[in-house]
Design an enzyme around this catalytic site. Structure first.
Site, PDB file in Angstrom:
ATOM      1  CB  SER A  75      -8.171   3.879   2.788  1.00  0.00           C
ATOM      2  OG  SER A  75      -7.353   3.105   3.680  1.00  0.00           O
ATOM      3  CB  SER A 135      -8.766   1.086   5.570  1.00  0.00           C
ATOM      4  OG  SER A 135      -9.009   2.412   5.414  1.00  0.00           O
ATOM      5  CE  LYS A 169      -4.020   1.831   2.644  1.00  0.00           C
ATOM      6  NZ  LYS A 169      -5.019   1.769   3.689  1.00  0.00           N
TER       7      LYS A 169
END
Lengths: 96, 489
Positions: free
Chosen positions: B152, B176, B77
């Site tokens: 996210s 997330s 990420k």
């Protein structure tokens, strides 16, 4: 129900170092008012005798040994600086 | 031969019997990303040259010296810093930022022999539930390209669902990892707060953020969590506690397991399909020897408000470091230093980030501090106590991960409160700090649904054991999205 005004939003934005236009301030005022009103739900709860939680685990502060270690190499530190000169970071004028 | 549907153990088997090499596995990951990512848009910066070189070197390492994840590709990420590989947290304010060190988890991936292929798209600074808040691109859900992948960590979940890479890292502050894992039909784990070092994770809300693994199977997830866990002296909130062998916890035995099912997780707003999928899952677990009872987590409905006050307050403080001076985006329009700061931040941050910075600044400002911030901290205590009490009697707590499956791109982007409600079932877990996983448990209109299994502090082992038993008894994890078939083999 708290009313969020355009002026309040401009004040908060200034505290947060965000430049916003009048138009944006009106838009954000509506949204932040809706959000803070939803947050008022918490007032239903009596928390008079409740301790606040800042951290979920039982932990004590951690101190490292007081020993000097070399810092980062200047070239590395300046790698992501957009403007620099003679090993120093350039910024706009700060004193008139 | 495709590696897109293989587990870590199956890939190692192919490598160890010399049916393939690490170089070939790496090449195929990049081929697949190049074929699929123009549609899925999961990846940002790519690490092709270095990864290819690394793979060739790794093929020379004797088999006996290799661990279970050695030579396998992983995506990271974009809020986790990677030395020499652009890291932006999907924000314009970090465009072109080239970290000069690795996050602890990235060092741990290297130590396990994993090959970082690239960085994954996300909502800017991890603020969002749809990946629509990225400055760079909108990641699509591989199950239906018109729907969001969740957020996210949307890129992390979509990349695994599309078979681009078998492993990714995400981060979870209010759901997330679990919400996008649920939307994309993959396995996503938020470990106990403190289990994984946050050193090198670009901070959003420091008392809530945790890094965790996203994979296709529970076992692979357990292997990856073990690789990234452990105490780190560079993160004073990382727990000094031994890391178990998580994969060994998958015994297949849940005889006598006690499950609590909170009635609040079946309340209004939670879709019928999501509820039914969980009821079906409970029946599966019952057949395997577990028992379940309805319980109450009475403060659940206050979690969302508590979370947005605390997370936004912490964010307003954490994000004050982005001033354009030492790194990141710099405005071209500034007479004074104050103007420089204000214009840099206004031009560099997106709307959702600005909204949360302002909400946090407001909640922390004098006159409102007690009414908002301190009040929320007190309610956090009540929410944590709900879990403490439930775990006195139950081994795990089970419910849906999200109220509904993935929604359409653009559908709710202008309605922050509706967007926030997506995380209503995942947020209480972060406030309490306990671990929780999402595993695929059904479909609604062709879109995946997730089962959330919540455990006691530092008891990821039981969470994994239950998740594995469910996975072995069902075939949801074997279903693959449409992009799978169309992929270049």
């Amino acid at each position: 129900m708290a009313k969020m005004t355009k002026e309040e939003v401009i004040e908060v934005a200034h505290l947060a170092r965000l430049a916003i236009t009048d138009e944006e301030a009106v838009h954000f005022a509506d949204q932040l008012e809706a959000i803070t009103n939803a947050m008022e739900l918490l007032n239903e709860l009596d928390t008079e005798n409740v301790e606040p939680t800042t951290h979920v685990l039982e932990m004590v502060n951690v101190l490292r040994e007081d020993k000097s270690v070399p810092g980062l190499d200047r070239e590395l530190v300046l790698k992501n600086v957009k403007e620099h000169e003679a090993g120093q970071v350039k910024v706009p004028t700060i004193l008139e | 031969m495709t590696f897109a549907d293989k587990t870590a153990a199956q890939m190692q088997e192919l490598i160890h019997t010399e049916q393939t090499t690490i170089a070939e596995v790496t090449k195929q990951a990049f081929d697949r990303i190049e074929a699929l990512d123009p549609k899925v848009d999961a990846f940002l910066a790519m690490n092709k040259e270095q990864a290819t070189q690394q793979a060739e070197e790794m093929d020379k390492v004797p088999f006996a010296e290799r661990g279970p994840l050695f030579g396998l590709p992983i995506g990271v990420k974009d809020n986790i810093v990677t030395e020499g590989l652009e890291t932006t947290a999907s924000s314009r304010i970090l465009e072109g930022f080239n970290p000069i060190y690795n996050a602890t988890v990235v060092e741990k991936l290297k130590a396990a022999g994993m090959i970082t292929v690239g960085k994954l798209n996300m909502d800017e600074f991890a603020m969002g539930s749809s990946n629509e808040n990225s400055y760079y691109k909108k990641t699509k859900n591989p199950w239906n390209l018109e729907t969001v992948p969740g957020g996210s960590s949307g890129g992390s979940a979509a990349a695994v669902a599309a078979g681009e890479v078998p492993f990714t890292l995400g981060s979870d502050t209010g759901g997330s990892i679990r919400q996008p894992a649920s939307f994309c039909g993959v396995v996503g784990m938020k470990p106990t707060y403190g289990r994984v070092s946050r050193f090198g994770l670009i901070a959003f809300a420091s008392s809530l953020d945790q890094i965790g693994p996203v994979t296709r199977t529970v076992k692979d997830n357990a292997l990856l969590l073990e690789a990234i866990s452990g105490h780190d002296e560079r993160d004073s909130t990382s727990a000094d506690i031994e890391v178990p062998n998580f994969a060994e916890a998958l015994t297949g035995d849940i005889q006598g397991l006690r499950i609590g099912v909170p009635k609040e997780y079946f309340a209004e707003g939670v879709g019928e399909a999501a509820k039914q999928a969980v009821r079906d899952a409970l029946q599966v677990l019952e057949e395997k020897g577990a028992t379940w009872e309805e319980i109450s987590l009475p403060h659940s409905k206050y979690a969302l408000a508590t979370y947005y006050l605390l997370a936004s307050s912490e964010a307003s403080s954490n994000l004050s470091r982005f001033d354009g001076i030492r790194y990141g985006y710099r405005t071209q329009k500034a007479g004074s230093l104050l103007e420089f700061y204000m214009n840099t931040r206004s031009e560099g941050f997106g709307d959702e980030v600005k909204r949360r910075i302002m909400l946090g600044t407001y909640a922390l400002s004098s006159g409102y501090y007690d009414a908002y911030y301190k009040k929320a901290q007190k309610v956090r205590t009540l929410i944590k106590q709900d879990f403490d009490k439930a775990f006195e009697e139950y081994d795990v707590i089970i419910g849906p991960t999200t109220p509904t499956p993935a929604f359409k791109i653009g559908e709710i982007i202008d309605d922050p409160l509706t967007m926030y409600a997506n995380d209503i079932l995942t947020i209480p877990v972060n406030l309490a700090g306990v671990p929780a996983i999402s595993v695929p448990c059904g479909f609604e209109n062709g879109l995946p649904l997730g089962l959330q299994i919540i455990g006691k502090y530092f008891d990821e082992e039981t969470v994994y054991r239950v998740a594995d038993v469910f996975e072995q008894a069902t075939d949801f994890h074997k279903k693959t999205p449409q992009t799978w078939e169309g992929a270049a083999q």
